[in-house]
Motif scaffolding. Structure first.
Motif, PDB file in Angstrom:
ATOM      1  N   LYS A  47       0.785  -1.409   0.109  1.00  0.00           N
ATOM      2  CA  LYS A  47       0.094   0.091   0.056  1.00  0.00           C
ATOM      3  C   LYS A  47       0.730   1.208  -0.045  1.00  0.00           C
ATOM      4  O   LYS A  47       1.887   1.334   0.524  1.00  0.00           O
ATOM      5  CB  LYS A  47      -0.902   0.062   1.337  1.00  0.00           C
ATOM      6  N   HIS A 227     -12.476   3.018   6.095  1.00  0.00           N
ATOM      7  CA  HIS A 227     -12.104   1.951   5.494  1.00  0.00           C
ATOM      8  C   HIS A 227     -12.092   2.228   3.778  1.00  0.00           C
ATOM      9  O   HIS A 227     -11.185   1.557   2.997  1.00  0.00           O
ATOM     10  CB  HIS A 227     -13.333   0.791   5.627  1.00  0.00           C
ATOM     11  N   GLU A 230      -8.547   3.701   3.437  1.00  0.00           N
ATOM     12  CA  GLU A 230      -7.522   2.405   3.580  1.00  0.00           C
ATOM     13  C   GLU A 230      -7.528   1.902   2.413  1.00  0.00           C
ATOM     14  O   GLU A 230      -6.365   1.336   1.666  1.00  0.00           O
ATOM     15  CB  GLU A 230      -8.050   1.513   4.749  1.00  0.00           C
ATOM     16  N   GLU A 231      -8.733   1.339   1.679  1.00  0.00           N
ATOM     17  CA  GLU A 231      -8.573   0.675   0.206  1.00  0.00           C
ATOM     18  C   GLU A 231      -8.131   1.445  -0.691  1.00  0.00           C
ATOM     19  O   GLU A 231      -7.344   0.861  -1.616  1.00  0.00           O
ATOM     20  CB  GLU A 231     -10.240   0.070   0.167  1.00  0.00           C
ATOM     21  N   HIS A 234      -4.015   1.204  -2.324  1.00  0.00           N
ATOM     22  CA  HIS A 234      -3.491   0.274  -2.888  1.00  0.00           C
ATOM     23  C   HIS A 234      -3.022   0.876  -4.394  1.00  0.00           C
ATOM     24  O   HIS A 234      -3.603   1.956  -4.517  1.00  0.00           O
ATOM     25  CB  HIS A 234      -4.535  -0.754  -3.402  1.00  0.00           C
ATOM     26  N   THR A 237      -5.085   3.028  -7.381  1.00  0.00           N
ATOM     27  CA  THR A 237      -6.240   3.129  -7.252  1.00  0.00           C
ATOM     28  C   THR A 237      -6.893   4.307  -7.396  1.00  0.00           C
ATOM     29  O   THR A 237      -6.469   5.212  -6.524  1.00  0.00           O
ATOM     30  CB  THR A 237      -6.761   2.470  -5.760  1.00  0.00           C
ATOM     31  N   VAL A 240     -13.135   3.500  -5.062  1.00  0.00           N
ATOM     32  CA  VAL A 240     -13.450   2.440  -4.172  1.00  0.00           C
ATOM     33  C   VAL A 240     -14.875   2.442  -3.944  1.00  0.00           C
ATOM     34  O   VAL A 240     -15.310   3.334  -3.793  1.00  0.00           O
ATOM     35  CB  VAL A 240     -12.650   2.888  -2.879  1.00  0.00           C
ATOM     36  N   SER A 276     -12.509  -6.599  -7.935  1.00  0.00           N
ATOM     37  CA  SER A 276     -11.542  -5.984  -6.739  1.00  0.00           C
ATOM     38  C   SER A 276     -10.478  -6.842  -6.385  1.00  0.00           C
ATOM     39  O   SER A 276      -9.344  -5.932  -6.632  1.00  0.00           O
ATOM     40  CB  SER A 276     -12.256  -5.756  -5.490  1.00  0.00           C
ATOM     41  N   ARG A 346     -11.528  -0.562  -6.783  1.00  0.00           N
ATOM     42  CA  ARG A 346     -11.741  -1.616  -5.796  1.00  0.00           C
ATOM     43  C   ARG A 346     -12.804  -1.656  -5.006  1.00  0.00           C
ATOM     44  O   ARG A 346     -13.689  -0.699  -5.186  1.00  0.00           O
ATOM     45  CB  ARG A 346     -10.274  -1.656  -4.997  1.00  0.00           C
ATOM     46  N   ALA A 348     -14.294  -2.345  -1.096  1.00  0.00           N
ATOM     47  CA  ALA A 348     -14.167  -1.865   0.517  1.00  0.00           C
ATOM     48  C   ALA A 348     -15.186  -2.821   1.355  1.00  0.00           C
ATOM     49  O   ALA A 348     -16.129  -2.053   1.535  1.00  0.00           O
ATOM     50  CB  ALA A 348     -13.512  -0.594   1.187  1.00  0.00           C
TER      51      ALA A 348
END
Length: 536
Positions: A47, A227, A230-231, A234, A237, A240, A276, A346, A348
């Protein structure tokens, strides 16, 4: 082929590969998910966490939501945990002044008179920006603090649809980041300065990196945004999706809600999860819970103004009009992934968002008409118009989705749904009880909904397909978002009336541009009728 299945049913083995195609892909996706998730548990994905917390704008478009819906949604934004170190600002865009059945006021009045009661400024701006249909839009803005978080509320004087509201918000935050280069914009200088002053002076922001979208009938879990962020760390990205589930606060065991809940869970726990963790190409970031990184790929002028902001002509074909008026969230992501194949999106699964769903069959069919037609139209675009470098697996799945929609009426499909190929996906659905449901109540609700989904799902899909085909040329919201006329009679927004205002202008490919705005040199030419592509 449809005729052949009825007339020559004994040759079922010829049709079987076509009808079992989606089930075979589901089996492959299940296997891929198990492999990739196991690998991710052994080798943790890298990450890219920034050295300083990202600055973010929390966007809430609204239309005819009630006072309670708007209040609950806004409260869920300001009550988020784990993001206190991020600079935040709330941006509300109200699409016109309408009210739904049973509402004493329209949504704009609820916002300005009952929710944002401590505004430090409230004024109207004439010709504030060029709407997506080429018209100049008047707005009313109000700013202040909502429970210690700075907010800016924009009320559009005319209803132009959610797509127009998204263009306004996303184009602004992107050009705010580029303001030192004096980019051409669709906003008047007065409107642009008001929004810029809000971010700089009230929110104390210098560069907006994240845009969090929610709907006004959705409630975020307290840790939802953390969250999502956080995702988003990556590598590569730019978007999300959160995990959207039902709001069971009033009807915990309603069978209609349980079915829709199981349908949501299966779609997000299989197809979207595969996108994802395997392809990194989630093709739908639902507007009720999504994160966008503010960059050219998501909010640039080419994607927003020329592609996503294309306003259909009266002479456009029905598929093109469907893509422009239905399923705007999926359309935006599909256009982005086609133009920028390197972009990654992605999901989450821990970012919970609770949304309201249809409680009656008529509203359910109206909603699914928009969703199924919009999804099928965008899948057709992905399969036929995406460049060769576009992800091959997602192209195959797009074709499968189109075939599935076309084959819903096949009598053989209803039989094959229970064939051996269904065993693997069904076992996978049962495992979701363990790793997707967070409580015994959720597990019980999911199992009941799953049973209803497996038994009745094929027949419901047939009904949705027939309804969608019958009302395919209805480009409005239908019964999903009813508004109340002055007489108190429930009516529907007249989408055709909005298009008729442009018929004369587009008849001879006449351009409607931003040249009518006060500052001609600081405007993007918003062309109606054609979507010019960048020179290569």
């Amino acid at each position: 082929m449809i005729f052949a299945t009825w007339w020559w049913p004994k040759y079922y083995y010829i049709y079987l590969p076509f009808i079992s195609f989606p089930l075979a892909l589901n089996c492959i996706m299940v296997i891929n998910i198990v492999i990739f998730q196991t690998k991710n548990q052994i080798i943790k994905p890298k990450k890219d966490v920034p050295g300083t917390p990202e600055e973010m704008v929390l966007l809430m478009p609204c239309y005819n939501e009630t006072l309670e819906e708007c209040s609950r949604s806004l409260d869920s934004l300001v009550n988020q945990v784990g993001i206190g170190h991020h600079q935040q600002a709330i941006l509300v865009v109200c699409d016109g002044r309408v009210r739904g059945p049973g509402m004493e006021k329209n949504t704009a009045d609820y916002l300005n008179e009952d929710i944002f009661v401590n505004s430090v400024e409230r004024r109207k701006i004439r010709a504030a920006y060029v709407a997506w249909d080429g018209q100049l839009m008047d707005v009313e803005i109000a700013r202040g603090l909502y429970k210690k978080v700075p907010y800016l509320c924009i009320v559009k004087e005319q209803n132009q649809g959610k797509r127009d509201s998204l263009i306004v918000a996303r184009s602004f935050v992107h050009n705010f980041n580029l303001r030192r280069s004096r980019p051409k914009v669709i906003f008047s200088p007065e409107f642009l300065k008001s929004m810029t002053d809000f971010l700089v002076q009230d929110a104390r922001m210098n560069h907006v990196e994240l845009l969090i979208d929610m709907d006004a009938d959705t409630v975020f879990a307290n840790d939802c945004i953390s969250h999502l962020i956080e995702e988003s760390h990556h590598p590569g990205t730019v978007g999300v999706s959160g995990y959207v589930t039902m709001d069971f606060s009033t009807h915990k065991w309603n069978i209609w809600l349980l079915y829709q809940s199981a349908e949501y869970t299966i779609a997000q726990g299989l197809r979207r999860l595969h996108q994802s963790v395997v392809t990194k190409k989630v093709s739908c970031l639902p507007g009720c819970c999504q994160l966008l990184r503010v960059c050219d790929e998501t909010c640039g002028d080419y994607i927003l103004v020329q592609e996503f902001g294309y306003h259909p002509k009266p002479t456009d074909g029905i598929i093109k009009r469907i893509r422009a008026t239905a399923s705007e969230d999926r359309n935006h992501v599909c256009l982005m992934l086609m133009k920028f194949p390197h972009a990654r999106t992605r999901q989450a699964l821990k970012a919970y968002a609770y949304t309201n769903v249809p409680h009656s069959l008529s509203v359910f069919l109206s909603q699914r008409r928009r969703w199924t037609l919009g999804a099928t139209g965008n899948d057709l675009m992905l399969f036929f118009k995406s460049p060769l470098r576009f992800n091959l697996w997602e192209r195959i799945v797009a074709l499968c989705n189109v075939l599935t929609w076309c084959l819903n009426l096949f009598p053989l499909r209803i039989i094959v749904i229970f064939a051996s190929l269904m065993i693997i996906p069904l076992c996978y659905y049962l495992t979701m009880v363990v790793w997707m449901c967070r409580s015994w109540l959720e597990r019980a609700q999911f199992l009941i909904g799953l049973a209803f989904f497996v038994i009745c799902g094929p027949f419901i899909n047939v009904c949705v397909t027939i309804y969608s085909c019958f009302y395919m040329d209805n480009f409005g919201w239908g019964k999903t978002r009813q508004v109340v006329a002055e007489t108190g009679e429930a009516t529907e927004p007249d989408w055709q009336a909005q298009h008729s205002r442009l018929e004369e202008a587009v008849h001879d490919e006449v351009k409607i541009t931003g040249s009518r705005t006060p500052d001609v040199e600081n405007q993007i030419a918003l062309e109606v009728g054609t979507a010019p592509k960048p020179k290569t």
